[in-house]
Design an enzyme around this catalytic site. Sequence first.
Site, PDB file in Angstrom:
ATOM      1  CB  ALA A  63      33.531  41.466  36.654  1.00 39.94           C
ATOM      2  N   GLY A 102      37.483  45.146  38.454  1.00 42.82           N
ATOM      3  CA  GLY A 102      37.227  45.628  37.194  1.00 42.82           C
ATOM      4  C   GLY A 102      36.828  47.117  37.581  1.00 42.82           C
ATOM      5  CD  GLU A 105      41.048  45.233  35.516  1.00 44.60           C
ATOM      6  OE1 GLU A 105      39.876  44.571  36.120  1.00 44.60           O
ATOM      7  OE2 GLU A 105      41.670  44.550  34.964  1.00 44.60           O
ATOM      8  CD  GLU A 125      40.421  41.852  39.355  1.00 41.31           C
ATOM      9  OE1 GLU A 125      41.563  42.272  40.076  1.00 41.31           O
ATOM     10  OE2 GLU A 125      40.011  42.552  38.628  1.00 41.31           O
TER      11      GLU A 125
HETATM   12  C1  3H9 Z   1      36.723  41.370  38.261  1.00 39.26           C
HETATM   13  O1  3H9 Z   1      36.625  42.355  38.225  1.00 39.26           O
HETATM   14  C2  3H9 Z   1      37.329  40.784  37.042  1.00 39.26           C
HETATM   15  C3  3H9 Z   1      37.785  41.849  36.065  1.00 39.26           C
HETATM   16  O2  3H9 Z   1      39.178  42.177  36.335  1.00 39.26           O
HETATM   17  C4  3H9 Z   1      37.711  41.376  34.567  1.00 39.26           C
HETATM   18  C5  3H9 Z   1      36.336  41.127  34.024  1.00 39.26           C
HETATM   19  C6  3H9 Z   1      36.166  40.836  32.813  1.00 39.26           C
HETATM   20  N1  3H9 Z   1      30.125  40.458  42.299  1.00 39.26           N
HETATM   21  O3  3H9 Z   1      31.613  40.552  51.298  1.00 39.26           O
HETATM   22  P1  3H9 Z   1      30.240  40.951  51.709  1.00 39.26           P
HETATM   23  C7  3H9 Z   1      28.209  40.392  47.091  1.00 39.26           C
HETATM   24  S1  3H9 Z   1      36.317  40.098  39.180  1.00 39.26           S
HETATM   25  C8  3H9 Z   1      28.853  39.975  42.581  1.00 39.26           C
HETATM   26  O4  3H9 Z   1      29.188  40.433  52.333  1.00 39.26           O
HETATM   27  P2  3H9 Z   1      31.508  43.257  52.806  1.00 39.26           P
HETATM   28  C9  3H9 Z   1      28.535  39.177  48.127  1.00 39.26           C
HETATM   29  O5  3H9 Z   1      28.216  37.934  47.626  1.00 39.26           O
HETATM   30  C10 3H9 Z   1      35.773  40.955  40.790  1.00 39.26           C
HETATM   31  N2  3H9 Z   1      28.607  40.210  43.905  1.00 39.26           N
HETATM   32  O6  3H9 Z   1      30.276  42.396  52.131  1.00 39.26           O
HETATM   33  C11 3H9 Z   1      27.216  39.482  49.057  1.00 39.26           C
HETATM   34  O7  3H9 Z   1      26.112  39.192  48.784  1.00 39.26           O
HETATM   35  P3  3H9 Z   1      25.131  38.490  49.832  1.00 39.26           P
HETATM   36  C12 3H9 Z   1      36.831  41.459  41.344  1.00 39.26           C
HETATM   37  C13 3H9 Z   1      29.364  40.589  44.959  1.00 39.26           C
HETATM   38  O8  3H9 Z   1      31.269  44.866  52.870  1.00 39.26           O
HETATM   39  C14 3H9 Z   1      27.144  41.104  49.200  1.00 39.26           C
HETATM   40  O9  3H9 Z   1      27.915  41.267  47.937  1.00 39.26           O
HETATM   41  N3  3H9 Z   1      36.285  42.096  42.665  1.00 39.26           N
HETATM   42  C15 3H9 Z   1      30.700  41.148  44.336  1.00 39.26           C
HETATM   43  O10 3H9 Z   1      32.135  42.591  53.805  1.00 39.26           O
HETATM   44  C16 3H9 Z   1      27.875  41.823  50.152  1.00 39.26           C
HETATM   45  O11 3H9 Z   1      29.402  41.345  50.145  1.00 39.26           O
HETATM   46  C17 3H9 Z   1      36.426  41.437  43.795  1.00 39.26           C
HETATM   47  O12 3H9 Z   1      36.914  40.245  44.061  1.00 39.26           O
HETATM   48  C18 3H9 Z   1      30.988  41.096  43.138  1.00 39.26           C
HETATM   49  N4  3H9 Z   1      32.105  41.464  42.712  1.00 39.26           N
HETATM   50  O13 3H9 Z   1      32.693  43.057  51.602  1.00 39.26           O
HETATM   51  C19 3H9 Z   1      35.637  42.012  45.267  1.00 39.26           C
HETATM   52  N5  3H9 Z   1      31.414  41.615  45.628  1.00 39.26           N
HETATM   53  O14 3H9 Z   1      24.696  39.428  50.495  1.00 39.26           O
HETATM   54  C20 3H9 Z   1      34.815  40.667  45.862  1.00 39.26           C
HETATM   55  C21 3H9 Z   1      30.453  41.179  46.625  1.00 39.26           C
HETATM   56  O15 3H9 Z   1      23.891  37.871  48.792  1.00 39.26           O
HETATM   57  N6  3H9 Z   1      34.076  41.333  46.918  1.00 39.26           N
HETATM   58  N7  3H9 Z   1      29.442  40.692  46.329  1.00 39.26           N
HETATM   59  O16 3H9 Z   1      26.028  37.565  50.613  1.00 39.26           O
HETATM   60  C22 3H9 Z   1      34.607  41.404  48.088  1.00 39.26           C
HETATM   61  O17 3H9 Z   1      35.858  41.534  48.363  1.00 39.26           O
HETATM   62  C23 3H9 Z   1      33.767  41.940  49.207  1.00 39.26           C
HETATM   63  O18 3H9 Z   1      32.395  41.227  48.961  1.00 39.26           O
HETATM   64  C24 3H9 Z   1      33.528  43.463  49.299  1.00 39.26           C
HETATM   65  C25 3H9 Z   1      32.343  43.751  50.128  1.00 39.26           C
HETATM   66  C26 3H9 Z   1      35.027  43.922  49.926  1.00 39.26           C
HETATM   67  C27 3H9 Z   1      33.365  44.134  47.994  1.00 39.26           C
END
Ligand code: 3H9
Length: 692
Positions: A63, A102, A105, A125
């Site tokens: 998400a 998500g 999921e 999450e």
């Molecule tokens: C969910 O899914 C809830 C569901 O169960 C239910 C829903 C109803 N959204 O970390 P990085 C941005 S909750 C928006 O520097 P990396 C991040 O802010 C979600 N933005 O790169 C950054 O922006 P900026 C569950 C996101 O390669 C840019 O992307 N998922 C999201 O070192 C690059 O990120 C998570 O918790 C997002 N979901 O690592 C995953 N993710 O360039 C959370 C990233 O402006 N994310 N951004 O600073 C991560 O763990 C790491 O960002 C990821 C990439 C491994 C994806």
Amino acid sequence: MTTTVQLRTVDRVLIATIGNPPVNALNQATRQGLKEAIEAFQNDRNLAALVITGSERFFSAGADITEFTRAAQPPSIAGLIEMIEKSDRPVIAAVSGRALGGGLELALGCHLRVGTPSSRYALPESRLGLLPGVGGTQRLPRLIGPVEALKAVVSGDEIPAPRALELGLIDQIAQDDLIATAVTVGMGAKAGPPRAGAPLTVSAQTREAFDAEAARLLRRHRGQDAIEACVQAVRAALDGPLEAGLALERELFAKLEKGAQSRAMRHMFFAERRVGKLPASQRVPQRPASTAAVVGGGMMGRGIAMSLLDAGLQVTLIDVDETAAAKAVETIDRQYQRAIDKGALDAGQKTRRLQALSTAVDIAATAEADVVIEAVTESMAVKEKIFQQLGRHARAGAVLASNTSTLDLNRIAAASGRPGDVVGMHFFSPAHIMRLVEVIRGADTSLQTLDRALELVRRMKKIGVVVGVCDGFVGNRMIGKRSQQVDRLLLDGALPRQIDEAFTRFGFPMGPLAVNDMAGLDVAQAVRQSRGQVFPVADAICALGRYGQKTQAGYYRYEPGSRKPVDDPQITALIERVSAGQGVERREISEEEILDRTLLPVINEGFRVLKEGMACHADDIDVILVHGYGWPRWTGGPMFHAEQIGLRALCDKMQKLAETLDDPAFEPATLLRALADEGLSVRELSRRDLPA
Ligand code: 3H9
């Protein structure tokens, strides 16, 4: 069709490719694109299957977290999954890179999952103070069993493709072309009816294992709402039908999303990504460093060398003589072997890293390095001498970094004769594991040097935070404010265990007295003596030769070979004697008083640090305290926590403590007082740009 999901047809299979860089977050436009893709598939009876895929690096990171603060816009991920489950023809998730939250999921809602050999799967999450909210806690246990599912949901750890296949999370690993394999799978598969939503039937043994794991995780993550919710939701998969589990999961998700802990953890997520980047206007394009020299092969030097090797640099480790250098390499070799034993590294990686490591005994060997990091003993005289030599030997434009944690960086920089090239890089121990680096900007450090140091920190997969030159920099300066209060609390009536338990209940992994015992009480005593500070209790304990774990006695006692603190009646008696000697009448101290008297001065100091420009933003302070000092992430760090208390309330509380305890340490900082008076937020006020 929206542009975030592209459609094409291969044979009789529709391929929907998510293209929402950088991480394929499922924002509204992407969900809409997926909905239209599923509808196109439903409406064309010639199509045999639908394949949903993403980019090479991301199937989807889940998400869009930035949408959480706004009202949800349709279509929902849950709605998409419902459409997929109702399909009478198969929908296949073809995963390259990562499928997270998500995103995973959505893949779990598909009829089959095919991954590349390097694909990875996680439900992270809980790290945002949430639980998977669109079926993860219900569909994962039904695929891989409740115990493994519980571990995955609580830890948020990534599961690599081979293990995912073994567990049954994915159905196949594509050895060559992912899409071609998914198409073949799609042509051959039957959708089957939507998954029967019966409760999982498991043996009594599995249920027992689940209960034991749940109890262990709840103990380990005490106080974290998200973990309790994860356990509750996965348990529901054992106890009831899918629909009931999904409803409970939705309800828990909504509650957590609005809760203080998740707000704090989402704040941390974005703060970690915001810190340590210079604004584009201040960046200087330059070639990334490829060679490094580390001066000093002690524990810090070795950890720093490993971090540089892990980041792919050629490293020269310089120590006083060949025996010391060889010993350092041996220790690094052993550490890498340990990583192999744990499955965190493979033999090829270890060989490559050790091949990139060389040693030297002459500081002239720094001549070829793009960056030199000094990690010798914390003595100004020694560091000045090394920087004089670096000034002569290091090549023009090399970054000259000192790993000092306490000394005046400007003096060290001056010794080099080229202070523009000098920066502080305060690593935390163990340096190859701890992610925080305080990047210290001296009075003359050039923006180019600062930018290169920050870039290097990012390549080491660490978090760099820019701080100014002051006693203790930001972290030690702030956390130091609690030490005096801890000693006074012991004098006033508290005991070590009571103080430590107040901290662990608040969420710190260890209390301050157990930490002191681990670090060595003589170390803190030497610092106090150099500053002319008197801590009656701590001084009395040191006078007995009790220096903590290393002497098996400090604030606690320790059995031989054990690090477990045991209460010691001798210490209780000693503390009572010291109180009496100081004429203090001991009294009952509440947990609230312990936390107020130890944490509020730390927070207060944060406002001083900001006012003096030693940190540029409240986020910087939160990241430092959470990553370097165990401040609980789910409170968002000290400055976020301050705003949760309310700056006015905080200010009033401190003023009252200053009066009742007659202690100026509680006088609210000028900035705190000003913000409280004007009703302003510390976040809005903080500067992001560094003074040029
Ligand atoms: C969910 O899914 C809830 C569901 O169960 C239910 C829903 C109803 N959204 O970390 P990085 C941005 S909750 C928006 O520097 P990396 C991040 O802010 C979600 N933005 O790169 C950054 O922006 P900026 C569950 C996101 O390669 C840019 O992307 N998922 C999201 O070192 C690059 O990120 C998570 O918790 C997002 N979901 O690592 C995953 N993710 O360039 C959370 C990233 O402006 N994310 N951004 O600073 C991560 O763990 C790491 O960002 C990821 C990439 C491994 C994806």
